[in-house]
Design a protein around this motif. Structure first.
Motif, PDB file in Angstrom:
ATOM      1  N   ARG A 172       0.513  -0.997  -0.001  1.00  0.00           N
ATOM      2  CA  ARG A 172       0.111   0.121   0.232  1.00  0.00           C
ATOM      3  C   ARG A 172       1.136   1.492  -0.267  1.00  0.00           C
ATOM      4  N   ALA A 173       2.000   1.360   0.738  1.00  0.00           N
ATOM      5  CA  ALA A 173       2.362   2.467   0.794  1.00  0.00           C
ATOM      6  C   ALA A 173       3.358   2.378  -0.636  1.00  0.00           C
ATOM      7  N   VAL A 174       3.382   2.155  -1.063  1.00  0.00           N
ATOM      8  CA  VAL A 174       3.941   1.652  -2.619  1.00  0.00           C
ATOM      9  C   VAL A 174       2.810   2.574  -3.714  1.00  0.00           C
ATOM     10  N   SER A 175       1.804   1.977  -3.691  1.00  0.00           N
ATOM     11  CA  SER A 175       0.743   2.828  -4.430  1.00  0.00           C
ATOM     12  C   SER A 175       0.399   3.773  -3.964  1.00  0.00           C
ATOM     13  N   GLY A 176       0.835   4.647  -2.281  1.00  0.00           N
ATOM     14  CA  GLY A 176       0.489   5.385  -1.981  1.00  0.00           C
ATOM     15  C   GLY A 176       1.895   6.552  -3.235  1.00  0.00           C
ATOM     16  N   VAL A 177       3.257   6.189  -3.263  1.00  0.00           N
ATOM     17  CA  VAL A 177       4.090   6.884  -2.759  1.00  0.00           C
ATOM     18  C   VAL A 177       3.931   7.430  -4.740  1.00  0.00           C
ATOM     19  N   VAL A 178       3.444   6.150  -5.440  1.00  0.00           N
ATOM     20  CA  VAL A 178       3.487   6.892  -7.006  1.00  0.00           C
ATOM     21  C   VAL A 178       2.456   7.730  -7.307  1.00  0.00           C
ATOM     22  N   ALA A 179       1.118   7.589  -6.440  1.00  0.00           N
ATOM     23  CA  ALA A 179      -0.437   7.897  -6.362  1.00  0.00           C
ATOM     24  C   ALA A 179       0.171   9.836  -5.639  1.00  0.00           C
ATOM     25  N   THR A 180       1.111  10.017  -5.193  1.00  0.00           N
ATOM     26  CA  THR A 180       1.478  11.490  -4.994  1.00  0.00           C
ATOM     27  C   THR A 180       2.184  12.288  -6.379  1.00  0.00           C
ATOM     28  N   GLY A 181       2.765  11.684  -7.387  1.00  0.00           N
ATOM     29  CA  GLY A 181       3.148  11.883  -8.574  1.00  0.00           C
ATOM     30  C   GLY A 181       4.660  12.218  -7.951  1.00  0.00           C
ATOM     31  N   ILE A 182       5.286  12.610  -7.022  1.00  0.00           N
ATOM     32  CA  ILE A 182       7.278  12.182  -7.259  1.00  0.00           C
ATOM     33  C   ILE A 182       7.438  10.614  -7.461  1.00  0.00           C
ATOM     34  N   VAL A 183       7.957  10.593  -8.583  1.00  0.00           N
ATOM     35  CA  VAL A 183       8.928   9.075  -8.801  1.00  0.00           C
ATOM     36  C   VAL A 183       9.761   8.876  -8.571  1.00  0.00           C
ATOM     37  N   PRO A 184      10.269   8.722  -7.351  1.00  0.00           N
ATOM     38  CA  PRO A 184      11.551   7.971  -6.782  1.00  0.00           C
ATOM     39  C   PRO A 184      12.462   7.359  -8.323  1.00  0.00           C
TER      40      PRO A 184
ATOM     41  N   VAL B 100      -3.744   1.196 -28.232  1.00  0.00           N
ATOM     42  CA  VAL B 100      -3.068   1.613 -27.984  1.00  0.00           C
ATOM     43  C   VAL B 100      -2.988   1.847 -26.093  1.00  0.00           C
ATOM     44  N   SER B 101      -1.731   1.131 -25.769  1.00  0.00           N
ATOM     45  CA  SER B 101      -1.602   0.966 -24.065  1.00  0.00           C
ATOM     46  C   SER B 101      -0.630   2.382 -24.483  1.00  0.00           C
ATOM     47  N   VAL B 102      -0.910   3.486 -23.204  1.00  0.00           N
ATOM     48  CA  VAL B 102       0.582   3.997 -22.686  1.00  0.00           C
ATOM     49  C   VAL B 102       0.724   3.829 -21.109  1.00  0.00           C
ATOM     50  N   ARG B 103       1.666   3.984 -21.249  1.00  0.00           N
ATOM     51  CA  ARG B 103       1.962   4.952 -19.372  1.00  0.00           C
ATOM     52  C   ARG B 103       1.730   6.514 -19.702  1.00  0.00           C
ATOM     53  N   LEU B 104       0.944   6.931 -18.377  1.00  0.00           N
ATOM     54  CA  LEU B 104       0.776   7.978 -17.914  1.00  0.00           C
ATOM     55  C   LEU B 104       1.720   8.503 -16.653  1.00  0.00           C
ATOM     56  N   HIS B 105       1.649   9.804 -16.417  1.00  0.00           N
ATOM     57  CA  HIS B 105       2.077   9.927 -15.504  1.00  0.00           C
ATOM     58  C   HIS B 105       1.516  11.192 -14.774  1.00  0.00           C
ATOM     59  N   ALA B 106       1.808  11.223 -13.533  1.00  0.00           N
ATOM     60  CA  ALA B 106       1.170  11.975 -12.427  1.00  0.00           C
ATOM     61  C   ALA B 106       1.780  13.290 -12.649  1.00  0.00           C
ATOM     62  N   ARG B 107       0.482  14.614 -12.719  1.00  0.00           N
ATOM     63  CA  ARG B 107       0.446  15.934 -12.512  1.00  0.00           C
ATOM     64  C   ARG B 107       1.691  16.448 -11.747  1.00  0.00           C
ATOM     65  N   PRO B 108       2.848  17.897 -12.241  1.00  0.00           N
ATOM     66  CA  PRO B 108       3.431  18.062 -10.917  1.00  0.00           C
ATOM     67  C   PRO B 108       2.700  18.679 -10.450  1.00  0.00           C
ATOM     68  N   ALA B 109       3.098  18.889  -9.132  1.00  0.00           N
ATOM     69  CA  ALA B 109       2.180  19.715  -8.353  1.00  0.00           C
ATOM     70  C   ALA B 109       2.081  20.949  -8.849  1.00  0.00           C
ATOM     71  N   VAL B 110       3.299  21.461  -9.140  1.00  0.00           N
ATOM     72  CA  VAL B 110       3.319  22.947  -9.773  1.00  0.00           C
ATOM     73  C   VAL B 110       3.986  23.053 -11.065  1.00  0.00           C
TER      74      VAL B 110
END
Ligand SMILES: Cc1cc2nc3c(=O)[nH]c(=O)nc-3n(C[C@H](O)[C@H](O)[C@H](O)COP(=O)(O)OP(=O)(O)OC[C@H]3O[C@@H](n4cnc5c(N)ncnc54)[C@H](O)[C@@H]3O)c2cc1C
Lengths: 493, 378
Positions: free
Chosen positions: A247-259, B167-177
């Motif tokens: 769950r911590a893995v998913s939590g980190v990934v969801a923040t948008g921080i890419v370790p 097609v399957s693609v990789r997404l990214h989370a939008r940056p906080a700022v």
């Protein structure tokens, strides 16, 4: 075959005999052609100890021209061959059952380094870490970092499309290869990709990377180098259940921080590591630990570290330790990178699996794997690239115990099926080779497999390069009516 | 010429098989927004994937998405934005185009500086080959080396090997700022090189960084001088530090993020568009070659970190002649996007080598898919 010499027959197509050995010795020197079983022992397996296949002959060219000359002699005689780098592969890909093995580990020159443009041109036998060491003086490194990086070669990495812990943020081999010069099995030399500007046309570099030695031999590889991060923070979080770690893995990934890396190590692995010379100070009573690395510009990094730490804690981490210095960081990584080696000490044999599942399915899949292991009474260790969902369930066992061996194989098959069932794949970085051939039909239709064969035949119409690997042979039959020449004899006398 | 939209993969297979049997060439299009892009295609019949539309699977926690080829980028933008994510792919032309066509043409835009090109974002795909066979390469998970890499081979193949259906693609989370800045640059030589060396030196890679010439800055409503437009992403502290790194170029001011959308849609459908590229350290000389077209009113922009310069010209006899002279005199890599046929004739033909022809033949033995589009014809 006698212990000292090859048969001296006339030479029908595909036969490995004394005349062939002599021809090859004429190119590379007699000392670089091995055919006595005792000399071939090292080459009967790769990183997977469970397979043993003896090559008919092994040849070790020392230059690019020698490789080409060797391949052309084999082409003339329609002899099948298998390229080999360091032999650290984990899918049986570099095994040459009665065939000619071409060792590329003598081609170790870094041909050029262009620090300003972040490029290097290397020969295939350059060891992965040697490249990063050579460019360190420019503040650069080669990003794909398989755990075997101290031994494996760039040629082998290209063939397997190798990954590594830091590929979560930086991408795998194919994202870092710009151009390849290759010799096709016919002896033809081709330039794939564009060494300078943007490439237009078919992405043949993309096709060649991951072709597992079936498309020809990479002679020269132009790679992209990456800038070293200004700052790095390494965290070790330990958990009392696999589920909370997942769950911590998913939590980190969801923040948008890419370790830069997000690795999971389960209790069985922790204990194996801690009782080995690679002891890294992982807590042996924890059910799982996450090794998390954050890197990049210094500004703002501590903020991300704090975010990750709090996600780990709120997911149930008992402690989160942050490496204070480079020495502590190296020690934390050492345990992870040597985990397979440590497990190898536990038992004589080890099966290493390499499935990938969607990240959100990790908790349930880990649960399934545990259940399968219990049911078959085998000891599954999990040490893997959690951020990518790339699992490495490993089972240490004794091959002398036929019953245990059978149970291990049953369990592995069930584990693979469980991963495929949730939408995953059968290999994330080790390749199909021989080991995963039987699973290809789980994820690809006969038409998809036949299409892959058709692509292979573009590069290798006689199917002489690493025959019998990656795509099950039966899948290839229908697509093309008659490949130019079929090798009828494997030449094993 | 009207495009026949196929309602499903089965209908597409029938259509392609029928065409292959008759050796009747097919022009394959998505929404048709880029109809005239690429080399001239010799085909009488046109088929469209626009009815093969819709997102098939999107689990935000996995940061992956699978959609049918005819799904528009706009639809993907909308679905992913709702979860603070994006497909980091912003090809020129805007979001009306389809995912399939974007992958087939390997089209990218300013975000390529930060996220790479379609080959870095594609995870897997389904296609119908020129023989009417349905095949898949890759998968839906973020890491996969099972089988030969059909997905990357199809990416940038311009529909000449198969019709991409999914097609399957990789997404990214939008940056906080997500902040954009503009820095005017002096209108003299060396300015683009200064931006490149700065990018090489700073400890981060911006999401995007384009240098625009004065004409393009004006067209974007972003001043009258050449400028660097930079998109920064990260947490607040990181972005503030990133922004400060650009101070040495000149006076930095914030610009609305909509500038990127304007940049992507600035050119008219019938413009002449091509790209020149070389190793990044040669960017200044590539820029200088392109700058010869400024007298013709060319809109020029460059991604210094990638060594790429892109030129947009109104179409006329004069501009065509000027472009011809640039394209035939430079030694760098030249890629056409939309060109009159006399300009295509000057450019190299990437599909003409023996190996590429063998690839084409293996996937499209009857030669019915977009013949000519990669320059494979004599
Ligand atoms: C302890 C351990 C940890 C590992 N960790 C990782 C990891 O984190 N990530 C990962 O991806 N892998 C990992 N591996 C697997 C392995 O190291 C990689 O697959 C590596 O890329 C193989 O390189 P090699 O030089 O040893 O190739 P080999 O094993 O010699 O060959 C592998 C394949 O490449 C082909 N080949 C070799 N050279 C060439 C060439 N020049 N041209 C064409 N084909 C060629 C061979 O025919 C064979 O099919 C690990 C292995 C071990 C033993």
């Amino acid at each position: 075959m006698s212990a000292t010499a090859l048969p001296s027959t006339s030479n029908p197509p595909g036969i490995i005999d004394q005349a062939l050995a002599d021809r090859l010795a004429g190119i590379v020197g007699a000392k670089r052609v091995l055919y006595r079983p005792s000399e071939l022992l090292t080459y009967t397996s790769d990183g997977l100890p469970s397979y043993h296949k003896q090559p008919g002959l092994a040849v070790f060219p020392g230059t690019r021209d020698e490789v080409v000359a060797v391949v052309r002699v084999l082409a003339e005689r329609h002899v099948p061959f298998v390229p080999r780098g360091a032999g650290t592969g984990l899918s049986g890909g570099a095994l040459a059952d009665g065939l000619v093995l071409i060792g590329l580990n003598r081609l170790t020159r870094i041909l050029s380094i262009d620090a300003e443009n972040c490029r290097a041109v290397v020969e295939p036998g350059v060891v992965n870490v040697a490249l990063s060491r050579a460019v360190a003086q420019y503040g650069l490194h080669y990003a794909p970092d398989p755990s075997s990086q101290a031994a494996c070669t760039i040629g082998g990495n290209v063939a397997e499309n190798a990954g590594g812990p830091h590929c979560l943020k930086y991408g795998v081999t194919t994202n870092h290869v710009v151009a390849i010069t290759a010799v096709l099995p016919s002896g033809e030399i081709v330039e794939l990709g564009d060494t300078e500007g943007e490439h237009e046309g078919y992405d043949l570099v993309g096709a060649f990377v991951g072709s597992e030695g079936c498309f020809g031999i990479a002679l020269q590889v132009t790679v992209r180098l990456s800038r070293n991060a200004e700052a790095v923070r390494t965290l070790l979080a330990d958990f009392m259940s696999l589920d909370s770690a997942a769950r911590a893995v998913s939590g980190v990934v969801a923040t948008g921080i890419v370790p830069a890396a997000l690795e999971m190590i389960d209790q069985a692995t922790i204990r194996a590591v801690e009782s080995s010379i690679y002891a890294a100070g992982y807590p042996t009573d924890a059910s799982a630990a996450l090794l998390i690395e954050l890197d990049g510009a210094a500004a703002g990094l501590e903020h991300d570290v704090a975010t990750v730490e709090s996600i780990c804690k709120s997911s149930g981490a008992r402690t989160v330790r942050i490496a204070r210095d480079e020495a502590e960081r190296a020690r934390l990584w050492q345990g992870r990178k040597k985990a397979f080696g440590a497990m190898g000490r536990v038992s004589s044999h080890l099966v290493v699996q390499d499935a990938v599942v969607p990240r959100t399915r990790l908790p349930e899949v880990l649960e399934r794997i545990h259940e399968i292991g219990e049911r078959h009474r085998v000891r599954v260790c999990n040490v893997f690239h959690a951020g990518d969902g790339n699992l490495h369930p490993n089972i240490a066992y004794s091959a002398a115990d036929a019953d245990e061996t059978a149970r291990v194989h049953l369990a592995m098959r069930e584990i693979m099926r469980a991963c495929v069932d949730v939408g995953g794949t059968i290999t994330g970085e080790h390749g199909v080779g021989l080991d995963k051939l039987e699973y290809m039909a789980l994820i690809f239709s006969p038409d998809s497999l036949a299409t892959m064969c058709a692509l292979r035949e573009v590069f290798d119409p006689e199917r002489r390069a690493n025959p019998g690997k990656v795509v099950p042979m039966h899948a290839c039959r229908e697509w093309t009516a008659a490949p130019a020449a079929r090798v009828t004899s494997r030449g094993r006398a | 010429m009207t495009a026949v939209a196929l309602p499903g993969v089965g209908a597409l297979v029938d259509r392609v098989r029928d065409a292959a049997a008759r050796r009747a060439a097919l022009r394959v299009v998505g929404q048709g927004t880029w109809f005239d892009a690429g080399r001239p295609v010799l085909a009488q019949e046109t088929i469209s994937t626009r009815d093969l539309a819709g997102i098939i699977e999107y689990v935000p926690g996995d940061l992956t998405l699978t959609a049918r080829a005819g799904t528009t980028l706009a639809e993907i933008v909308e679905a992913t934005a709702a979860h603070g994510q994006w497909l980091a792919l912003d090809p020129h032309g805007g979001d009306a185009g389809t995912l399939g066509a974007t992958i087939a043409t390997a089209s990218s835009g300013p975000l390529a500086t930060g996220f790479g090109t379609p080959r870095d974002l594609v995870l897997g795909l389904e296609l119908v080959t020129g023989a009417g066979i349905v095949a898949r390469g890759g998968g839906r998970v973020v890491k996969n080396v099972a089988g030969f890499d059909i997905a990357r081979l199809l990416t940038g193949s311009w529909g000449s090997l198969g019709v991409i259906t999914e097609v399957s693609v990789r997404l990214h989370a939008r940056p906080a700022v997500d902040e954009s800045i503009i820095v005017p640059l002096p209108a003299k030589s060396g300015a683009v090189e200064r931006v490149r060396t700065l990018l090489r030196r700073i400890p981060f890679t911006p999401l995007a960084c384009e240098v625009v010439n004065a004409a393009l800055a004006r067209a974007l409503g972003a001043g009258a001088a050449p400028a660097a437009i930079v998109r920064l992403g990260g947490n607040r502290e990181a972005v503030a530090a990133q922004r400060a790194a650009f101070d040495e170029l000149g006076s930095v001011r914030e610009i609305d993020v909509s500038v990127w959308q304007r940049l992507r849609t600035i050119e008219s459908r019938d413009a002449i568009v091509f790209r020149l590229s070389a190793l990044p350290a040669r960017i200044e000389s590539v820029w200088t070659s392109a700058a010869a077209l400024e007298g013709e009113g060319a809109l020029i922009h460059a991604a210094p970190a990638r060594g790429i310069v892109r030129c947009v010209l109104r179409r006329s006899d004069g501009t065509t002649a000027a472009a011809a002279s640039v394209l035939s005199s430079t030694s760098c890599s030249r890629i056409g996007e939309r060109l009159p046929s006399e300009l295509w004739a000057i450019l190299p033909r990437p599909g003409a080598d023996a190996l590429s022809r063998r690839v084409k033949h293996a996937f499209d033995p009857a030669g019915v898919l977009n013949p000519g589009v990669i320059g494979e014809l004599e």
